[in-house]
Write an enzyme that holds these catalytic residues in place. Sequence first.
Site, PDB file in Angstrom:
ATOM      1  N   SER A 144       3.412  -3.451  -4.237  1.00 20.07           N
ATOM      2  CA  SER A 144       3.877  -2.133  -3.811  1.00 20.07           C
ATOM      3  C   SER A 144       4.085  -2.125  -2.310  1.00 20.07           C
ATOM      4  O   SER A 144       3.401  -2.848  -1.574  1.00 20.07           O
ATOM      5  CB  SER A 144       2.850  -1.056  -4.175  1.00 20.07           C
ATOM      6  OG  SER A 144       3.244   0.206  -3.656  1.00 20.07           O
ATOM      7  N   TYR A 157      -5.695   2.218  -4.474  1.00 21.18           N
ATOM      8  CA  TYR A 157      -4.393   1.695  -4.873  1.00 21.18           C
ATOM      9  C   TYR A 157      -3.788   0.825  -3.781  1.00 21.18           C
ATOM     10  O   TYR A 157      -3.335  -0.299  -4.048  1.00 21.18           O
ATOM     11  CB  TYR A 157      -3.451   2.852  -5.210  1.00 21.18           C
ATOM     12  CG  TYR A 157      -2.076   2.394  -5.631  1.00 21.18           C
ATOM     13  CD1 TYR A 157      -1.854   1.907  -6.918  1.00 21.18           C
ATOM     14  CD2 TYR A 157      -0.995   2.449  -4.753  1.00 21.18           C
ATOM     15  CE1 TYR A 157      -0.598   1.477  -7.310  1.00 21.18           C
ATOM     16  CE2 TYR A 157       0.266   2.020  -5.135  1.00 21.18           C
ATOM     17  CZ  TYR A 157       0.460   1.537  -6.419  1.00 21.18           C
ATOM     18  OH  TYR A 157       1.716   1.104  -6.798  1.00 21.18           O
TER      19      TYR A 157
END
Length: 267
Positions: A144, A157
Site C-alpha cells: 500500500s 495497517y
Amino acid sequence: MGIPEPSSSARAVVTGASSGIGAALATELARRGHSLILVARREGILQATATELAQEFGVEVEVMATDLSDSAATTALCEQLAGREISILCNNAGIATFGALVELDAEYERAQVRLNTVAVHDLTLAVLPRMVERGSGGILMVGSAAGNMPIPHNATYAASKAFVNTFSESLRGEVSGQGVHVTLLAPGPVRTHTPSPEEASTVDRVVPDFLWNSSEYVAKLSLDALERNKMRVVPGMLSKAMSVGGGYIPRKFTAPIVGTFYRKFGD
C-alpha cells in the site's frame, strides 16, 4: 523464465478473492487462461465466483475457504500449497482499521497483523522453494501507499503494509536471477463501483471520486507489471503522491499532516 504459460497442472493462487482487488485479479488471471485457487473466508461467495469463472473462461477453479488471520488455518493452507505446482501467488488479503490505537479492539488489531503480514510471509515461504526449483513463477505482493510513511490513526495497517512493501522488494533482490518475478502493488483507494449516498463509508465521503481507481484497472495493471517483472506498480494520483511524500518529506512533517487527514476515517 518468469511467469509460466497456463497449464492444466499449475494454479494461480489469489487470497482475498471474494471481493475488491482479489476478485478482479482472479477474473483477469482466468481471462489470461490461468487455472485458479481462490482463498478467502466466505466460501459461498468463492464457490459462486469459481463457477462463474470456470464457465466463462474454461479454466479450473478450486476453492480453499480459509481465515488467514487464524494461524492454524493458515498453516494448514500452506501445507497444501507447498505440495502443489503454484505458478503465481497473489498475496492480496488484508484489512484496515482507523482510529487511535488505544481506542481500537486489541484482538482485531492482532488479527490484522496476522493477516496483513504473517500470512503473507507464510504463504510466500510455502510456494517460493518450488518456484525457485523450477526457475519460474510470479509473486504479486499487495502492499500500500500507506506503507511508505507513518500514519497516526492508521498505525497497524500502515506498519503492516510497510512490512509487505519492504519484504517484496527485498525478496525480489534475492530471486532476481532465479527466474521468479516479484512485483509490489502499492495502490491508493480502490473500489469496484461508485457507492450510493446510503452505501458510502467515511472513506468514500472524504476521498474525492477522481482519486479512486477501479479494481479491474488495478488488477490488469498489476498483472501486466508482474509479467514484465516490474519492481513496483503505483496506480493513481494519491498513491503516487504518498510514495513521493514518504520518500522525500521528513517524517516529522508528514506524520501530523497525514494523521489529521486519517483521523476523519475513524469518525
